[in-house]
Design a protein around this motif. Structure first.
Motif, PDB file in Angstrom:
ATOM      1  N   ASN A   1      28.178  30.178  44.830  1.00 46.77           N
ATOM      2  CA  ASN A   1      27.925  31.429  44.117  1.00 46.77           C
ATOM      3  C   ASN A   1      28.240  32.637  44.999  1.00 46.77           C
ATOM      4  O   ASN A   1      28.624  32.501  46.161  1.00 46.77           O
ATOM      5  CB  ASN A   1      26.475  31.469  43.613  1.00 46.77           C
ATOM      6  CG  ASN A   1      25.460  31.312  44.727  1.00 46.77           C
ATOM      7  OD1 ASN A   1      25.563  31.940  45.776  1.00 46.77           O
ATOM      8  ND2 ASN A   1      24.469  30.469  44.513  1.00 46.77           N
TER       9      ASN A   1
ATOM     10  N   HIS B   1      34.407  26.879  50.251  1.00 45.92           N
ATOM     11  CA  HIS B   1      33.903  26.275  49.011  1.00 45.92           C
ATOM     12  C   HIS B   1      32.423  26.589  48.886  1.00 45.92           C
ATOM     13  O   HIS B   1      31.580  25.890  49.440  1.00 45.92           O
ATOM     14  CB  HIS B   1      34.164  24.765  49.005  1.00 45.92           C
ATOM     15  CG  HIS B   1      35.626  24.444  49.104  1.00 45.92           C
ATOM     16  ND1 HIS B   1      36.483  24.593  48.052  1.00 45.92           N
ATOM     17  CD2 HIS B   1      36.378  24.034  50.146  1.00 45.92           C
ATOM     18  CE1 HIS B   1      37.706  24.271  48.423  1.00 45.92           C
ATOM     19  NE2 HIS B   1      37.669  23.929  49.705  1.00 45.92           N
TER      20      HIS B   1
ATOM     21  N   GLN C   1      39.615  31.568  42.772  1.00 46.15           N
ATOM     22  CA  GLN C   1      38.737  31.617  43.938  1.00 46.15           C
ATOM     23  C   GLN C   1      39.547  31.783  45.218  1.00 46.15           C
ATOM     24  O   GLN C   1      39.124  32.481  46.144  1.00 46.15           O
ATOM     25  CB  GLN C   1      37.844  30.386  43.980  1.00 46.15           C
ATOM     26  CG  GLN C   1      36.801  30.400  42.880  1.00 46.15           C
ATOM     27  CD  GLN C   1      35.876  29.206  42.914  1.00 46.15           C
ATOM     28  OE1 GLN C   1      35.625  28.630  43.950  1.00 46.15           O
ATOM     29  NE2 GLN C   1      35.350  28.845  41.756  1.00 46.15           N
TER      30      GLN C   1
ATOM     31  N   LEU D   1      40.565  35.360  45.329  1.00 46.65           N
ATOM     32  CA  LEU D   1      39.420  36.155  45.754  1.00 46.65           C
ATOM     33  C   LEU D   1      39.217  36.042  47.263  1.00 46.65           C
ATOM     34  O   LEU D   1      38.966  37.039  47.937  1.00 46.65           O
ATOM     35  CB  LEU D   1      38.153  35.730  45.007  1.00 46.65           C
ATOM     36  CG  LEU D   1      36.859  36.447  45.408  1.00 46.65           C
ATOM     37  CD1 LEU D   1      36.967  37.954  45.200  1.00 46.65           C
ATOM     38  CD2 LEU D   1      35.676  35.867  44.636  1.00 46.65           C
ATOM     39  N   LEU D   2      39.350  34.849  47.792  1.00 49.13           N
ATOM     40  CA  LEU D   2      39.196  34.652  49.234  1.00 49.13           C
ATOM     41  C   LEU D   2      40.226  35.480  50.007  1.00 49.13           C
ATOM     42  O   LEU D   2      39.884  36.137  50.991  1.00 49.13           O
ATOM     43  CB  LEU D   2      39.321  33.170  49.594  1.00 49.13           C
ATOM     44  CG  LEU D   2      39.205  32.839  51.081  1.00 49.13           C
ATOM     45  CD1 LEU D   2      37.816  33.217  51.607  1.00 49.13           C
ATOM     46  CD2 LEU D   2      39.475  31.365  51.320  1.00 49.13           C
TER      47      LEU D   2
ATOM     48  N   LEU E   1      36.696  32.350  37.240  1.00 52.92           N
ATOM     49  CA  LEU E   1      37.483  32.081  38.443  1.00 52.92           C
ATOM     50  C   LEU E   1      37.650  30.576  38.625  1.00 52.92           C
ATOM     51  O   LEU E   1      36.725  29.884  39.027  1.00 52.92           O
ATOM     52  CB  LEU E   1      36.799  32.675  39.678  1.00 52.92           C
ATOM     53  CG  LEU E   1      36.615  34.187  39.696  1.00 52.92           C
ATOM     54  CD1 LEU E   1      35.878  34.604  40.952  1.00 52.92           C
ATOM     55  CD2 LEU E   1      37.936  34.891  39.603  1.00 52.92           C
ATOM     56  N   ASP E   2      38.823  30.079  38.292  1.00 55.40           N
ATOM     57  CA  ASP E   2      39.113  28.681  38.556  1.00 55.40           C
ATOM     58  C   ASP E   2      39.436  28.544  40.046  1.00 55.40           C
ATOM     59  O   ASP E   2      39.278  29.500  40.812  1.00 55.40           O
ATOM     60  CB  ASP E   2      40.267  28.189  37.678  1.00 55.40           C
ATOM     61  CG  ASP E   2      41.551  29.006  37.866  1.00 55.40           C
ATOM     62  OD1 ASP E   2      41.625  29.822  38.816  1.00 55.40           O
ATOM     63  OD2 ASP E   2      42.476  28.823  37.070  1.00 55.40           O
ATOM     64  N   SER E   3      39.896  27.393  40.457  1.00 55.06           N
ATOM     65  CA  SER E   3      40.144  27.193  41.893  1.00 55.06           C
ATOM     66  C   SER E   3      41.205  28.157  42.413  1.00 55.06           C
ATOM     67  O   SER E   3      41.083  28.688  43.516  1.00 55.06           O
ATOM     68  CB  SER E   3      40.538  25.744  42.182  1.00 55.06           C
ATOM     69  OG  SER E   3      41.680  25.377  41.435  1.00 55.06           O
TER      70      SER E   3
ATOM     71  N   LEU F   1      28.872  33.235  49.149  1.00 59.38           N
ATOM     72  CA  LEU F   1      30.123  33.833  49.607  1.00 59.38           C
ATOM     73  C   LEU F   1      29.847  35.042  50.503  1.00 59.38           C
ATOM     74  O   LEU F   1      30.450  35.188  51.562  1.00 59.38           O
ATOM     75  CB  LEU F   1      30.968  34.236  48.398  1.00 59.38           C
ATOM     76  CG  LEU F   1      32.345  34.814  48.676  1.00 59.38           C
ATOM     77  CD1 LEU F   1      33.181  33.872  49.548  1.00 59.38           C
ATOM     78  CD2 LEU F   1      33.055  35.108  47.372  1.00 59.38           C
TER      79      LEU F   1
ATOM     80  N   ILE G   1      35.673  41.694  42.686  1.00 58.91           N
ATOM     81  CA  ILE G   1      35.744  40.859  41.477  1.00 58.91           C
ATOM     82  C   ILE G   1      36.010  41.731  40.254  1.00 58.91           C
ATOM     83  O   ILE G   1      36.831  41.382  39.393  1.00 58.91           O
ATOM     84  CB  ILE G   1      34.450  40.030  41.307  1.00 58.91           C
ATOM     85  CG1 ILE G   1      34.353  38.986  42.418  1.00 58.91           C
ATOM     86  CG2 ILE G   1      34.407  39.366  39.931  1.00 58.91           C
ATOM     87  CD1 ILE G   1      33.016  38.248  42.470  1.00 58.91           C
TER      88      ILE G   1
ATOM     89  N   LEU H   1      30.664  31.115  40.705  1.00 60.76           N
ATOM     90  CA  LEU H   1      31.905  31.881  40.603  1.00 60.76           C
ATOM     91  C   LEU H   1      32.723  31.455  39.386  1.00 60.76           C
ATOM     92  O   LEU H   1      33.390  32.274  38.771  1.00 60.76           O
ATOM     93  CB  LEU H   1      32.726  31.725  41.887  1.00 60.76           C
ATOM     94  CG  LEU H   1      32.100  32.321  43.143  1.00 60.76           C
ATOM     95  CD1 LEU H   1      32.944  31.976  44.364  1.00 60.76           C
ATOM     96  CD2 LEU H   1      31.942  33.819  43.024  1.00 60.76           C
ATOM     97  N   SER H   2      32.642  30.207  39.021  1.00 60.77           N
ATOM     98  CA  SER H   2      33.381  29.717  37.857  1.00 60.77           C
ATOM     99  C   SER H   2      32.908  30.387  36.567  1.00 60.77           C
ATOM    100  O   SER H   2      33.668  30.491  35.602  1.00 60.77           O
ATOM    101  CB  SER H   2      33.257  28.200  37.744  1.00 60.77           C
ATOM    102  OG  SER H   2      31.896  27.834  37.582  1.00 60.77           O
TER     103      SER H   2
END
Length: 78
Positions: free
Chosen positions: A62, A59, A38, A41-42, A33-35, A66, A11, A28-29
């Motif tokens: 936090n 989904h 995220q 990041l995945l 980090l919007d969708s 994850l 991150i 995470l938001s």
């Protein structure tokens, strides 16, 4: 370095969040980090840990959730 520390480092590197701002229970938001962020990041996590996490399971609320998810898929991989 444990899973959560490695994700924290990702991150910091990918999204420019200061390391001292990252907390396991924060959403995470809250790190900006919007969708789409995220999903990015995945992908970074999958590459870093050499795992494949189905999008429907990704989904999480936090950082701790994850890290738990990554740990679960790493255990299956072994």
């Amino acid at each position: 370095m444990n899973t959560i520390e490695q994700i924290q480092q990702l991150i910091v590197e990918k999204f420019g969040v200061k390391a001292d701002e990252i907390q396991a229970e924060r959403a995470l938001s809250e790190y900006g980090l919007d969708s789409l962020g995220q999903i990015e990041l995945l992908f970074a996590i999958e590459e870093h840990f050499a795992v494949s996490i189905p999008e429907e399971e990704a989904h999480v609320a936090n950082l701790q959730e994850l890290a738990d998810l990554v740990d679960r898929y790493m255990a299956v991989k072994q």
